[in-house]
Write a protein that holds these residues in place. Sequence first.
Motif, PDB file in Angstrom:
ATOM      1  N   LEU A  36       0.825  -1.201   0.000  1.00 48.46           N
ATOM      2  CA  LEU A  36       0.000   0.000   0.000  1.00 48.46           C
ATOM      3  C   LEU A  36       0.862   1.256   0.000  1.00 48.46           C
ATOM      4  CD1 LEU A  36      -2.863   1.084   0.102  1.00 48.46           C
ATOM      5  CD2 LEU A  36      -2.795   0.887   2.601  1.00 48.46           C
ATOM      6  N   GLY A  37       2.020   1.179   0.661  1.00 45.29           N
ATOM      7  CA  GLY A  37       2.952   2.296   0.649  1.00 45.29           C
ATOM      8  C   GLY A  37       3.424   2.633  -0.757  1.00 45.29           C
ATOM      9  N   ARG A  38       3.586   1.612  -1.591  1.00 41.76           N
ATOM     10  CA  ARG A  38       3.992   1.849  -2.981  1.00 41.76           C
ATOM     11  C   ARG A  38       2.838   2.421  -3.812  1.00 41.76           C
ATOM     12  NH1 ARG A  38       6.749  -3.129  -5.767  1.00 41.76           N
ATOM     13  NH2 ARG A  38       7.336  -1.488  -7.231  1.00 41.76           N
ATOM     14  N   LEU A  39       1.618   2.046  -3.431  1.00 43.95           N
ATOM     15  CA  LEU A  39       0.456   2.517  -4.186  1.00 43.95           C
ATOM     16  C   LEU A  39      -0.004   3.907  -3.757  1.00 43.95           C
ATOM     17  CD1 LEU A  39      -1.753  -0.716  -4.080  1.00 43.95           C
ATOM     18  CD2 LEU A  39      -0.335   0.060  -5.985  1.00 43.95           C
ATOM     19  N   SER A  40       0.352   4.314  -2.527  1.00 41.68           N
ATOM     20  CA  SER A  40      -0.235   5.532  -1.957  1.00 41.68           C
ATOM     21  C   SER A  40       0.063   6.813  -2.743  1.00 41.68           C
ATOM     22  CB  SER A  40       0.180   5.688  -0.494  1.00 41.68           C
ATOM     23  OG  SER A  40       1.575   5.727  -0.364  1.00 41.68           O
ATOM     24  N   PRO A  41       1.270   7.014  -3.336  1.00 45.14           N
ATOM     25  CA  PRO A  41       1.471   8.246  -4.113  1.00 45.14           C
ATOM     26  C   PRO A  41       0.489   8.369  -5.283  1.00 45.14           C
ATOM     27  CG  PRO A  41       3.579   7.244  -3.600  1.00 45.14           C
ATOM     28  CD  PRO A  41       2.532   6.248  -3.225  1.00 45.14           C
ATOM     29  N   THR A  42       0.296   7.249  -6.005  1.00 38.07           N
ATOM     30  CA  THR A  42      -0.651   7.262  -7.113  1.00 38.07           C
ATOM     31  C   THR A  42      -2.066   7.454  -6.598  1.00 38.07           C
ATOM     32  OG1 THR A  42       0.763   5.760  -8.365  1.00 38.07           O
ATOM     33  CG2 THR A  42      -1.530   5.945  -9.081  1.00 38.07           C
ATOM     34  N   LEU A  43      -2.376   6.797  -5.491  1.00 36.77           N
ATOM     35  CA  LEU A  43      -3.704   6.915  -4.899  1.00 36.77           C
ATOM     36  C   LEU A  43      -4.005   8.352  -4.510  1.00 36.77           C
ATOM     37  CD1 LEU A  43      -6.217   5.461  -3.822  1.00 36.77           C
ATOM     38  CD2 LEU A  43      -4.950   5.010  -1.713  1.00 36.77           C
ATOM     39  N   GLU A  44      -3.034   9.027  -3.910  1.00 36.34           N
ATOM     40  CA  GLU A  44      -3.240  10.411  -3.475  1.00 36.34           C
ATOM     41  C   GLU A  44      -3.458  11.329  -4.680  1.00 36.34           C
ATOM     42  OE1 GLU A  44      -1.389  13.444  -0.164  1.00 36.34           O
ATOM     43  OE2 GLU A  44      -0.061  11.998  -1.127  1.00 36.34           O
ATOM     44  N   VAL A  45      -2.673  11.137  -5.755  1.00 39.28           N
ATOM     45  CA  VAL A  45      -2.830  11.959  -6.958  1.00 39.28           C
ATOM     46  C   VAL A  45      -4.214  11.764  -7.564  1.00 39.28           C
ATOM     47  CG1 VAL A  45      -2.044  12.259  -9.339  1.00 39.28           C
ATOM     48  CG2 VAL A  45      -0.373  12.061  -7.487  1.00 39.28           C
ATOM     49  N   LEU A  46      -4.644  10.502  -7.664  1.00 40.31           N
ATOM     50  CA  LEU A  46      -5.949  10.213  -8.258  1.00 40.31           C
ATOM     51  C   LEU A  46      -7.085  10.810  -7.435  1.00 40.31           C
ATOM     52  CD1 LEU A  46      -5.514   6.489  -9.376  1.00 40.31           C
ATOM     53  CD2 LEU A  46      -5.824   8.465 -10.866  1.00 40.31           C
ATOM     54  N   LEU A  47      -6.961  10.702  -6.128  1.00 42.96           N
ATOM     55  CA  LEU A  47      -8.037  11.214  -5.281  1.00 42.96           C
ATOM     56  C   LEU A  47      -8.136  12.732  -5.346  1.00 42.96           C
ATOM     57  CD1 LEU A  47      -7.570   8.783  -2.302  1.00 42.96           C
ATOM     58  CD2 LEU A  47      -9.643   9.035  -3.644  1.00 42.96           C
ATOM     59  N   LYS A  48      -6.990  13.398  -5.455  1.00 40.44           N
ATOM     60  CA  LYS A  48      -7.018  14.848  -5.562  1.00 40.44           C
ATOM     61  C   LYS A  48      -7.586  15.288  -6.911  1.00 40.44           C
ATOM     62  CE  LYS A  48      -3.228  15.887  -2.379  1.00 40.44           C
ATOM     63  NZ  LYS A  48      -1.827  16.378  -2.254  1.00 40.44           N
ATOM     64  N   ALA A  49      -7.269  14.516  -7.953  1.00 38.90           N
ATOM     65  CA  ALA A  49      -7.726  14.876  -9.300  1.00 38.90           C
ATOM     66  C   ALA A  49      -9.185  14.496  -9.533  1.00 38.90           C
ATOM     67  CB  ALA A  49      -6.839  14.206 -10.342  1.00 38.90           C
ATOM     68  N   ASN A  50      -9.633  13.434  -8.849  1.00 32.78           N
ATOM     69  CA  ASN A  50     -10.985  12.928  -9.095  1.00 32.78           C
ATOM     70  C   ASN A  50     -11.799  12.845  -7.819  1.00 32.78           C
ATOM     71  OD1 ASN A  50     -10.701  11.902 -12.057  1.00 32.78           O
ATOM     72  ND2 ASN A  50      -8.906  11.099 -10.997  1.00 32.78           N
ATOM     73  N   LEU A  51     -11.606  13.785  -6.931  1.00 29.74           N
ATOM     74  CA  LEU A  51     -12.271  13.742  -5.645  1.00 29.74           C
ATOM     75  C   LEU A  51     -13.786  13.607  -5.828  1.00 29.74           C
ATOM     76  CD1 LEU A  51     -11.433  13.829  -2.703  1.00 29.74           C
ATOM     77  CD2 LEU A  51     -11.946  16.277  -2.683  1.00 29.74           C
ATOM     78  N   GLY A  52     -14.320  12.546  -5.267  1.00 27.92           N
ATOM     79  CA  GLY A  52     -15.758  12.300  -5.373  1.00 27.92           C
ATOM     80  C   GLY A  52     -16.139  11.416  -6.539  1.00 27.92           C
ATOM     81  N   ASN A  53     -15.215  11.209  -7.499  1.00 38.51           N
ATOM     82  CA  ASN A  53     -15.521  10.389  -8.673  1.00 38.51           C
ATOM     83  C   ASN A  53     -15.055   8.942  -8.533  1.00 38.51           C
ATOM     84  OD1 ASN A  53     -16.625  12.616  -9.946  1.00 38.51           O
ATOM     85  ND2 ASN A  53     -14.662  13.226 -10.839  1.00 38.51           N
ATOM     86  N   LEU A  54     -14.038   8.693  -7.702  1.00 41.30           N
ATOM     87  CA  LEU A  54     -13.561   7.335  -7.515  1.00 41.30           C
ATOM     88  C   LEU A  54     -14.495   6.565  -6.592  1.00 41.30           C
ATOM     89  CD1 LEU A  54      -9.695   7.784  -7.144  1.00 41.30           C
ATOM     90  CD2 LEU A  54     -11.017   7.197  -9.176  1.00 41.30           C
ATOM     91  N   ALA A  55     -14.645   5.278  -6.894  1.00 39.01           N
ATOM     92  CA  ALA A  55     -15.574   4.449  -6.121  1.00 39.01           C
ATOM     93  C   ALA A  55     -14.941   3.889  -4.850  1.00 39.01           C
ATOM     94  CB  ALA A  55     -16.069   3.295  -6.996  1.00 39.01           C
ATOM     95  N   LEU A  56     -13.621   3.967  -4.715  1.00 38.33           N
ATOM     96  CA  LEU A  56     -12.926   3.345  -3.592  1.00 38.33           C
ATOM     97  C   LEU A  56     -13.394   3.921  -2.259  1.00 38.33           C
ATOM     98  CD1 LEU A  56     -10.692   1.274  -2.914  1.00 38.33           C
ATOM     99  CD2 LEU A  56      -9.093   3.188  -2.876  1.00 38.33           C
ATOM    100  N   ARG A  57     -13.888   3.040  -1.394  1.00 38.01           N
ATOM    101  CA  ARG A  57     -14.413   3.478  -0.106  1.00 38.01           C
ATOM    102  C   ARG A  57     -13.593   2.981   1.074  1.00 38.01           C
ATOM    103  NH1 ARG A  57     -19.398   1.881  -2.471  1.00 38.01           N
ATOM    104  NH2 ARG A  57     -19.547   0.070  -1.089  1.00 38.01           N
ATOM    105  N   ARG A  58     -12.948   1.821   0.894  1.00 36.97           N
ATOM    106  CA  ARG A  58     -12.216   1.253   2.028  1.00 36.97           C
ATOM    107  C   ARG A  58     -11.010   0.457   1.544  1.00 36.97           C
ATOM    108  NH1 ARG A  58     -16.538  -1.941   1.304  1.00 36.97           N
ATOM    109  NH2 ARG A  58     -17.892  -0.704   2.656  1.00 36.97           N
ATOM    110  N   ILE A  59     -10.036   0.348   2.440  1.00 39.76           N
ATOM    111  CA  ILE A  59      -8.859  -0.483   2.217  1.00 39.76           C
ATOM    112  C   ILE A  59      -8.732  -1.433   3.394  1.00 39.76           C
ATOM    113  CG2 ILE A  59      -6.332  -0.517   2.074  1.00 39.76           C
ATOM    114  CD1 ILE A  59      -6.459   2.097   0.553  1.00 39.76           C
ATOM    115  N   VAL A  60      -8.573  -2.716   3.093  1.00 41.36           N
ATOM    116  CA  VAL A  60      -8.358  -3.732   4.120  1.00 41.36           C
ATOM    117  C   VAL A  60      -6.888  -4.129   4.083  1.00 41.36           C
ATOM    118  CG1 VAL A  60      -8.930  -6.050   4.903  1.00 41.36           C
ATOM    119  CG2 VAL A  60     -10.727  -4.563   3.988  1.00 41.36           C
ATOM    120  N   ALA A  61      -6.186  -3.909   5.190  1.00 43.51           N
ATOM    121  CA  ALA A  61      -4.757  -4.217   5.272  1.00 43.51           C
ATOM    122  C   ALA A  61      -4.569  -5.485   6.084  1.00 43.51           C
ATOM    123  CB  ALA A  61      -4.012  -3.050   5.925  1.00 43.51           C
ATOM    124  N   ILE A  62      -3.807  -6.427   5.538  1.00 43.43           N
ATOM    125  CA  ILE A  62      -3.595  -7.707   6.213  1.00 43.43           C
ATOM    126  C   ILE A  62      -2.102  -7.970   6.368  1.00 43.43           C
ATOM    127  CG2 ILE A  62      -5.730  -8.639   5.216  1.00 43.43           C
ATOM    128  CD1 ILE A  62      -3.976 -10.331   3.354  1.00 43.43           C
TER     129      ILE A  62
END
Length: 441
Positions: free
Chosen positions: A179-205
């Motif tokens: 998730l640490g490797r994915l988080s930079p891309t995740l943050e960029v996408l969320l800022k660019a598409n705030l409210g448009n992405l369907a992702l609601r939760r992350i389950v960390a195991i």
Amino acid sequence: MTTRHLISDAQRSRLGALFRRVATEFPYYCQQFSHITATPNYSPEYILTELPALDTTGFRSLQSDVFRRLGATHFLNDTTSGTTGPPKLRLTSPRDERAEEDVCVRFFQKCGVVSKERIFAIDIGAVDIYLFLGRALRRLGVIEFSFLTLPYCDRDVRTLATAVLTAGVTTLITIPSVLGRLSPTLEVLLKANLGNLALRRIVAIGESMSKELRFLLDRVGIETFSLFGTTETGWIGGECTAHRGVHLFSDVVVPTLRNVTETPTSVEGDALWTTLHLWDQPLIKFDSRDHVIIDKRPCPCGDNSPLMTDIRRAQDEIVLYGYKIPYAVLYETAVAHLGPLSFLQVLVHHTNGRYELTFRFPSRLRRKAARCRDVLLATGELGDFVTRGLATMRLEFTPPPPIRRKQERVIHLDKQRTREATLSRDERDRATTQAGTEASI
């Protein structure tokens, strides 16, 4: 050695039934009871105090008993993902597998997962554990569940993350280091598409998640849930709905803490786990080498089971960009080329998009510094990361530090500093004093 058994009234009768059964059905436990001054009818506190911890050697003996039990019937096996250490072959009975699956179903329900979700799992290791989670999700009616293997190149990671996160994914299941490797891309996408992405939760195991990463996800509006367990115990704890930590499932496990430090609000120690849900491979005082802090105050979510507010998992590997380099490989290679070592400690720090690695050797090897470096660079993926400029490496030569906990063979400084930043002044003083006497492997 101060020990605390966190036993609820509802668990007492189940523990008594467990002790009586294993003392007659499992040669390993029968032998352990014969070595102590107690019968299975003694109080659970007394028995758990007297019985030895189930370490690696004991677990192998227990597995021999289990294999003989299951030899006359059906059994299942899979391979762990290798995300928290070398992959292990895991053997279980259909009955125990179903019990563990029931735990997962309940956890996903608590997270709010519903049948119409689109769920993706991403990892770098074996797929078996995700197939298991997929079966639990199928029982909730989830049809769209996929597993993806994370690529090596960061550019490909960005491409993959973008494709997945813009494909209507509602829940992502992965491990914190990935998730640490994915988080930079995740943050960029969320800022660019705030409210448009369907992702609601992350389950960390599989690993403990740093508070820094949790803060990042909370800031962009994604709810995080941790599912806690070990290869041997199965899943034994899940995220508090108030997100104050991880609640242990009281019908699944009883915790025993060793080397206890207690304050008015918390109890801290090395965790041993006694399982209540496994019939064919029950574990009593299994030593997972996890160090935990349990909050004694009532939880606002209303769950009265023990709440772990901090989990320091045994660090037996270097984690770089989501990849694990087992400590044992480094240590054994160093011993083969440099001779016996009284210690070898690794400090990992991530800064400016690159990893800085510090290797601490005994001071007597100072004159062989070049040889030490060559040996490390010849060790599998480590040399590849350094030669590609993805990591830097430096050596230190020091006197043998006091040794107490194996967790400190590899120290991830970012996790350590994040935790220290959350401590109160008194706790920080105590942690600093403790660190002065427990400095290494």
